[in-house]
Scaffold this motif. Structure first.
Motif, short mmCIF file in Angstrom:
data_model
loop_
_atom_site.label_atom_id
_atom_site.label_comp_id
_atom_site.label_asym_id
_atom_site.label_seq_id
_atom_site.Cartn_x
_atom_site.Cartn_y
_atom_site.Cartn_z
N PHE A 15 0.84 -1.20 0.00
CA PHE A 15 0.00 0.00 0.00
C PHE A 15 0.88 1.25 0.00
O PHE A 15 0.54 2.24 -0.66
CB PHE A 15 -0.94 -0.01 1.21
CG PHE A 15 -1.91 1.15 1.20
CD1 PHE A 15 -2.98 1.19 0.29
CD2 PHE A 15 -1.77 2.22 2.07
CE1 PHE A 15 -3.87 2.26 0.26
CE2 PHE A 15 -2.65 3.29 2.06
CZ PHE A 15 -3.70 3.31 1.15
N ILE A 138 -6.92 -0.76 -4.74
CA ILE A 138 -6.85 -0.46 -3.30
C ILE A 138 -7.44 -1.60 -2.48
O ILE A 138 -6.88 -2.04 -1.48
CB ILE A 138 -7.57 0.87 -2.96
CG1 ILE A 138 -6.83 2.07 -3.56
CG2 ILE A 138 -7.69 1.06 -1.44
CD1 ILE A 138 -7.57 3.39 -3.43
N ALA A 150 -7.42 3.21 4.59
CA ALA A 150 -6.76 3.22 3.28
C ALA A 150 -7.37 4.29 2.37
O ALA A 150 -6.66 5.00 1.66
CB ALA A 150 -6.89 1.84 2.62
N SER A 154 -5.32 7.38 0.75
CA SER A 154 -5.30 7.47 -0.71
C SER A 154 -5.86 8.82 -1.17
O SER A 154 -5.28 9.48 -2.04
CB SER A 154 -6.13 6.33 -1.31
OG SER A 154 -6.09 6.38 -2.72
#
Length: 422
Positions: A15, A138, A150, A154
């Motif tokens: 990630f 993702i 996340a 992002s």
């Protein structure tokens, strides 16, 4: 790992690589947009030419988005992302080459201009694929329980890269010129291309389904339009950007209403962006999964109210304050919307839902700029912004009353239910 670990997603190596790739791409894309606008205006001295740039990117991105979503759902995501970046590098190199002294000396201005338009159009085609590919990827990089975290990181990365890319692009044009700035952008894209290979290939979750393109597109659109939560979230965002946004006419306020000049213009843009970025980073510490629907409705309502204050203001400090808080509310609504989409979308449909999302959001940005310009011409800039903010408040009120599933939405219950299932 604590329940509300603000760095949960950042503890996953792939990630982190994804965020670096996304930052490099968006930073480069944002710089490239500023540089192209500058170069095209320098070649033509015609504001309409700038509108054509937007049209060249918007049309293919909007029209191809449903087909792109279908393809994304059928293909392996890491390789598709890699292909998109590789093709983007060709656009960056093409623009670098078109602005070289050799081309400028031997080509007609019109030929250079058409070359730029063609590359921007090709970029629009790629944009149709980038959105759903990133949205799908993702979900394959992090476990479901940390989707909200996340989505926050992002979105923050995207917003930060977008803002700083535009800022740095302007400085670099003045410092090293258009040609070498485009060279730096090409190097950034090549860096992203090298980094993306650090992400492993991911399973294809929709491979076994033999739907025709028509059936696939229909299934994706039906899912979005039949899911009241997703449809409500997308509609709120689209209306807020379409009617509530005023970025396209900030120059009018800085020059004619606030008498603040270029510095004031920079301050207005910075106030909006800094509000968004600060809030996005804050949401990594403050969980937004409880009472999610109410938070989305309140944030879009707050955004509309701030834009009304901005439209009515004749004082620079008040305008800056109103835009800062509109950015704060916009940052919250962006993170909440992305979290809703990530948690509510089935894995096999992520490409198509991501494509519909990019159609809603992408089209509202370009059409919002057009709406702002037309409304400002008819009503004058202050009244146009006040009316736009008022429309936003009315739509929030209607959706808040009519859309009970969105109003009652609590994503924490979904996350807890998913953890109990496992």
């Amino acid at each position: 790992m604590s329940k509300n670990d603000p760095y949960a997603a950042l503890r996953i190596k792939e990630f982190n690589i994804f965020l670096l790739v996304r930052f490099a791409l968006v930073f480069g894309w944002s710089m490239q947009f500023v540089v192209i606008e500058w170069q095209v205006y320098a070649l033509t001295k015609d504001p309409l030419a700038l509108g054509i740039i937007g049209l060249c990117e918007f049309l293919p991105a909007f029209l191809l988005a449903p087909f792109a979503g279908h393809i994304v759902d059928k293909k392996e995501k890491r390789n598709l992302f890699t292909l998109c970046i590789a093709l983007f590098s060709l656009i960056s190199f093409g623009l670098f080459w078109l602005t070289s002294s050799t081309v400028e000396a031997t080509w007609e201005t019109s030929a250079i201009l058409y070359g730029i338009y063609a590359l921007v159009f090709f970029g629009g085609v790629l944009r149709a694929f980038f959105g759903p590919t990133i949205f799908s990827l993702i979900a394959l990089l992090v476990p479901k329980k940390i989707y909200p975290n996340a989505a926050t990181w992002s979105s923050s990365t995207w917003k930060g890269a977008n803002v700083f890319g535009a800022l740095v692009g302007g400085f670099l044009i003045a410092w090293i010129g258009v040609h070498y700035t485009l060279g730096i952008i090409f190097l950034l894209v090549m860096l992203a291309l090298l980094l993306v290979f650090q992400i492993t290939k991911k399973p294809v979750l929709n491979k076994g389904r033999n739907e025709s393109v028509k059936e696939s597109l229909k299934a994706g659109l039906s899912f979005v339009f039949n899911d009241k939560v997703i449809l409500g979230a997308l509609t709120l965002d689209m209306i807020a950007v379409l009617f509530g946004g005023a970025v396209a006419i900030f120059a009018v306020f800085a020059k004619d209403i606030l008498d603040a000049g270029p510095k004031g213009f920079g301050l207005l843009n910075a106030a909006l962006s800094s509000g968004s970025i600060i809030t996005m980073l804050a949401t990594t510490y403050i969980p937004i999964t409880k009472n999610t629907g109410k938070k989305l409705l309140v944030s879009v309502f707050g955004f509309g109210a701030c834009m009304i204050v901005f439209g009515a203001s004749k004082l620079l400090w008040l305008s800056i304050l109103a835009l800062f808080f509109s950015g704060v509310f916009d940052g919250i609504s962006m993170v909440v919307r992305q979290t809703i989409l990530q948690l509510k979308t089935p894995d096999a449909m992520r490409g198509r839902v991501g494509a519909v999302n990019s159609m809603f959001v992408g089209s509202s940005n370009e059409l919002g700029a057009l709406e702002s310009g037309i409304a400002a011409r008819i009503f004058g800039a202050p009244l146009a912004v006040v009316l736009g903010g008022t429309v936003t408040l009315i739509v929030v009120g209607i959706i808040g009353v009519k859309n009970k599933p969105l109003r009652k939405l609590d994503l924490q219950q979904d996350i807890d239910a998913h953890e109990n299932d496992h």
